[in-house]
Design a protein around this motif. Structure first.
Motif, PDB file in Angstrom:
ATOM      1  N   ASP A 105     -20.791 -18.041  71.310  1.00 29.20           N
ATOM      2  CA  ASP A 105     -21.623 -18.044  72.106  1.00 29.20           C
ATOM      3  C   ASP A 105     -21.937 -19.191  71.101  1.00 29.20           C
ATOM      4  O   ASP A 105     -22.023 -19.961  70.452  1.00 29.20           O
ATOM      5  CB  ASP A 105     -22.892 -17.113  71.602  1.00 29.20           C
ATOM      6  N   ARG A 106     -23.665 -19.549  71.564  1.00 32.13           N
ATOM      7  CA  ARG A 106     -23.820 -21.292  71.550  1.00 32.13           C
ATOM      8  C   ARG A 106     -24.705 -21.533  70.000  1.00 32.13           C
ATOM      9  O   ARG A 106     -24.014 -22.211  69.127  1.00 32.13           O
ATOM     10  CB  ARG A 106     -26.161 -21.790  71.961  1.00 32.13           C
ATOM     11  N   LYS A 107     -24.732 -20.133  69.527  1.00 31.80           N
ATOM     12  CA  LYS A 107     -24.891 -19.691  67.771  1.00 31.80           C
ATOM     13  C   LYS A 107     -24.065 -19.427  67.223  1.00 31.80           C
ATOM     14  O   LYS A 107     -23.410 -20.218  65.779  1.00 31.80           O
ATOM     15  CB  LYS A 107     -25.880 -17.976  68.161  1.00 31.80           C
ATOM     16  N   SER A 108     -22.979 -19.158  67.615  1.00 27.10           N
ATOM     17  CA  SER A 108     -21.415 -19.022  66.865  1.00 27.10           C
ATOM     18  C   SER A 108     -20.546 -20.334  66.433  1.00 27.10           C
ATOM     19  O   SER A 108     -19.555 -20.000  66.207  1.00 27.10           O
ATOM     20  CB  SER A 108     -21.043 -17.431  66.831  1.00 27.10           C
ATOM     21  N   LEU A 109     -20.908 -21.301  68.001  1.00 26.76           N
ATOM     22  CA  LEU A 109     -19.638 -22.555  68.224  1.00 26.76           C
ATOM     23  C   LEU A 109     -19.538 -23.064  67.075  1.00 26.76           C
ATOM     24  O   LEU A 109     -18.214 -22.941  66.765  1.00 26.76           O
ATOM     25  CB  LEU A 109     -20.476 -23.099  69.073  1.00 26.76           C
ATOM     26  N   PRO A 110     -20.336 -23.810  66.171  1.00 27.87           N
ATOM     27  CA  PRO A 110     -20.440 -24.199  65.450  1.00 27.87           C
ATOM     28  C   PRO A 110     -19.726 -23.617  64.484  1.00 27.87           C
ATOM     29  O   PRO A 110     -18.638 -24.271  63.427  1.00 27.87           O
ATOM     30  CB  PRO A 110     -21.971 -24.743  64.483  1.00 27.87           C
ATOM     31  N   MET A 111     -18.972 -22.394  64.356  1.00 25.59           N
ATOM     32  CA  MET A 111     -18.984 -21.762  63.056  1.00 25.59           C
ATOM     33  C   MET A 111     -17.337 -21.238  63.527  1.00 25.59           C
ATOM     34  O   MET A 111     -16.530 -21.353  62.519  1.00 25.59           O
ATOM     35  CB  MET A 111     -19.080 -20.517  62.239  1.00 25.59           C
ATOM     36  N   ILE A 112     -17.051 -21.065  64.499  1.00 22.32           N
ATOM     37  CA  ILE A 112     -15.717 -20.645  65.151  1.00 22.32           C
ATOM     38  C   ILE A 112     -15.128 -22.109  65.460  1.00 22.32           C
ATOM     39  O   ILE A 112     -13.443 -21.821  65.169  1.00 22.32           O
ATOM     40  CB  ILE A 112     -16.135 -19.831  66.539  1.00 22.32           C
ATOM     41  N   ASP A 131     -19.223 -24.977  79.184  1.00 22.19           N
ATOM     42  CA  ASP A 131     -17.954 -25.828  79.464  1.00 22.19           C
ATOM     43  C   ASP A 131     -16.829 -24.451  77.940  1.00 22.19           C
ATOM     44  O   ASP A 131     -16.051 -23.744  78.246  1.00 22.19           O
ATOM     45  CB  ASP A 131     -17.967 -26.752  79.774  1.00 22.19           C
ATOM     46  N   VAL A 132     -17.680 -25.028  77.338  1.00 19.67           N
ATOM     47  CA  VAL A 132     -16.327 -24.827  75.954  1.00 19.67           C
ATOM     48  C   VAL A 132     -16.270 -22.877  75.612  1.00 19.67           C
ATOM     49  O   VAL A 132     -15.561 -22.472  75.661  1.00 19.67           O
ATOM     50  CB  VAL A 132     -16.802 -25.560  74.885  1.00 19.67           C
ATOM     51  N   ILE A 133     -18.035 -22.436  75.645  1.00 19.98           N
ATOM     52  CA  ILE A 133     -17.551 -21.379  75.257  1.00 19.98           C
ATOM     53  C   ILE A 133     -17.064 -20.372  76.201  1.00 19.98           C
ATOM     54  O   ILE A 133     -16.764 -19.327  76.712  1.00 19.98           O
ATOM     55  CB  ILE A 133     -19.225 -20.893  75.347  1.00 19.98           C
ATOM     56  N   GLY A 134     -17.761 -20.941  77.911  1.00 15.82           N
ATOM     57  CA  GLY A 134     -16.500 -20.004  79.093  1.00 15.82           C
ATOM     58  C   GLY A 134     -15.089 -20.421  79.073  1.00 15.82           C
ATOM     59  O   GLY A 134     -14.580 -19.422  79.029  1.00 15.82           O
ATOM     60  N   THR A 135     -14.553 -21.342  77.962  1.00 18.26           N
ATOM     61  CA  THR A 135     -13.542 -21.090  78.304  1.00 18.26           C
ATOM     62  C   THR A 135     -12.694 -20.423  77.109  1.00 18.26           C
ATOM     63  O   THR A 135     -11.239 -19.600  76.494  1.00 18.26           O
ATOM     64  CB  THR A 135     -12.669 -23.045  77.927  1.00 18.26           C
TER      65      THR A 135
END
Length: 70
Positions: A25-32, A12-16
């Motif tokens: 994406d899941r891989k870049s989420l912690p950096m973003i 949901d967070v990625i989609g938003t």
């Protein structure tokens, strides 16, 4: 209230974020996420400052005079 699993919450967070123009994406989420939080804090600080000046315009001139004297 419906319970979401961790995977559903992350999706949901990625989609938003994608909906709002972030390429994530899941891989870049912690950096973003820290970047987004920093931007959010900066926007909130500006909004608080502008609200303060709108509520009491004299404060703007007091702050400007203090900056000139530094």
């Amino acid at each position: 209230m419906a319970k979401l699993s961790d995977a559903q919450l992350i999706d949901d967070v990625i989609g938003t974020l994608k909906h709002h123009g972030w390429n994530v994406d899941r891989k870049s989420l912690p950096m973003i996420l820290p970047v987004i939080m920093t931007k959010l804090k900066a926007h909130n600080a500006v909004a608080e400052c502008m609200t303060r000046y709108l509520n009491d315009p004299e404060l703007f001139f007091i702050d400007m005079a203090a900056d000139r004297n530094e």
